[in-house]
Scaffold this motif. Sequence first.
Motif, mmCIF file in Angstrom:
data_model
loop_
_atom_site.group_PDB
_atom_site.id
_atom_site.type_symbol
_atom_site.label_atom_id
_atom_site.label_comp_id
_atom_site.label_asym_id
_atom_site.label_seq_id
_atom_site.Cartn_x
_atom_site.Cartn_y
_atom_site.Cartn_z
ATOM 1 N N TYR A 16 -9.495 -10.963 17.442
ATOM 2 C CA TYR A 16 -9.630 -10.025 16.881
ATOM 3 C C TYR A 16 -10.097 -10.203 14.992
ATOM 4 O O TYR A 16 -9.592 -11.434 14.469
ATOM 5 N N MET A 68 -6.891 -5.963 9.112
ATOM 6 C CA MET A 68 -6.539 -4.934 7.760
ATOM 7 C C MET A 68 -7.295 -2.967 7.936
ATOM 8 O O MET A 68 -6.755 -2.231 7.532
ATOM 9 N N GLU A 69 -7.795 -2.491 9.624
ATOM 10 C CA GLU A 69 -8.080 -1.412 9.574
ATOM 11 C C GLU A 69 -6.502 -1.268 10.210
ATOM 12 O O GLU A 69 -6.351 -0.040 10.187
ATOM 13 N N PHE A 70 -5.843 -2.018 11.172
ATOM 14 C CA PHE A 70 -4.634 -1.762 11.138
ATOM 15 C C PHE A 70 -4.127 -1.749 10.661
ATOM 16 O O PHE A 70 -2.940 -0.358 10.466
ATOM 17 N N GLU A 72 -3.557 0.084 7.778
ATOM 18 C CA GLU A 72 -4.453 1.462 7.537
ATOM 19 C C GLU A 72 -4.118 1.899 8.125
ATOM 20 O O GLU A 72 -3.313 3.635 8.064
ATOM 21 N N ASN A 73 -4.105 1.767 9.117
ATOM 22 C CA ASN A 73 -4.014 3.264 10.660
ATOM 23 C C ASN A 73 -2.146 3.173 10.748
ATOM 24 O O ASN A 73 -1.646 3.942 11.073
ATOM 25 N N THR A 74 -1.168 1.893 10.410
ATOM 26 C CA THR A 74 -0.583 2.269 10.953
ATOM 27 C C THR A 74 0.129 2.569 9.660
ATOM 28 O O THR A 74 1.778 3.694 9.774
ATOM 29 N N THR A 115 -10.523 -10.131 11.146
ATOM 30 C CA THR A 115 -9.437 -10.380 9.895
ATOM 31 C C THR A 115 -9.878 -8.863 10.024
ATOM 32 O O THR A 115 -8.855 -8.023 9.215
ATOM 33 N N GLN A 116 -11.324 -7.828 9.849
ATOM 34 C CA GLN A 116 -11.183 -6.685 9.445
ATOM 35 C C GLN A 116 -9.936 -5.747 10.103
ATOM 36 O O GLN A 116 -9.860 -4.785 10.180
ATOM 37 N N ASN A 117 -10.235 -6.456 11.840
ATOM 38 C CA ASN A 117 -8.811 -5.422 12.666
ATOM 39 C C ASN A 117 -7.734 -5.711 12.185
ATOM 40 O O ASN A 117 -7.350 -4.603 12.492
ATOM 41 N N LYS A 138 -0.657 5.365 7.785
ATOM 42 C CA LYS A 138 -1.050 7.452 8.341
ATOM 43 C C LYS A 138 0.146 7.320 9.857
ATOM 44 O O LYS A 138 0.751 8.678 9.375
ATOM 45 N N GLU A 198 0.615 -1.542 0.050
ATOM 46 C CA GLU A 198 0.061 -0.064 0.057
ATOM 47 C C GLU A 198 0.876 1.438 -0.017
ATOM 48 O O GLU A 198 0.745 2.298 -0.654
#
Length: 217
Positions: free
Chosen positions: A189, A195-197, A199-201, A191-193, A203, A13
């Motif tokens: 946790y 995936m969000e991790f 994205e947040n990481t 898989t969505q957790n 940033k 990403e």
Amino acid sequence: MAYFMVHLNIAQEMFERQNIVDKGAFYLGSIAPDAISFKPGCKRADKKFSHFGIGGEDWGDYTTCDEWKNNLIVSLEWYSGKANKDFLYGYFSHVITDIETTRFFVGPVRDKRDDKLMEAYKEDCSAAEAVLLSNIKNLDELWTLLYQSNQYCLPEFFDCHDISSMIDFMKNTLYSDMPVKPDYKANIYSTQNFMEFVENTIKTIDTLYKSKEELII
């Protein structure tokens, strides 16, 4: 700490969004700190050194995340101009990801001091790994890039042979047959957790790196 595919999804990403020149060096840097585990005679506790951990706690038991982050920045300053810029950026991303994993995933589970809960967490990680593996857009290209870039290393901790051993293990053993489990029910946790991790990481890495860029490159 974070599993390989968490690191590589973050790298994928970041590469697509940012001005990273040497894709292979960046991707390799994003997993390189774990190459110390493939050095003959290495102990799990030795990962502390390649990850620039700080304090007397065992690897995986850190509670001093802010001090760890600061030590990483100071330590990588020494490598500025001595190692490939994109490799160092990937390396920085890897360790920040492990710090954030400690802060948000491992730490809260570890603090319960419940072995069964930790095993349940590891099961969630493995299930998420399969999904994250499927998110890699060109896996054959990834392996090629990693092998082609194996000359990048921090010889104080690991060399090109350790790097190659790690890639071999990933390609031929760990990820050779890892099917997604669509019916898997998360213990702690989802898989969505994860995936969000990711994205947040991204940033967090981007913000921190830009604020300290003059120190790291």
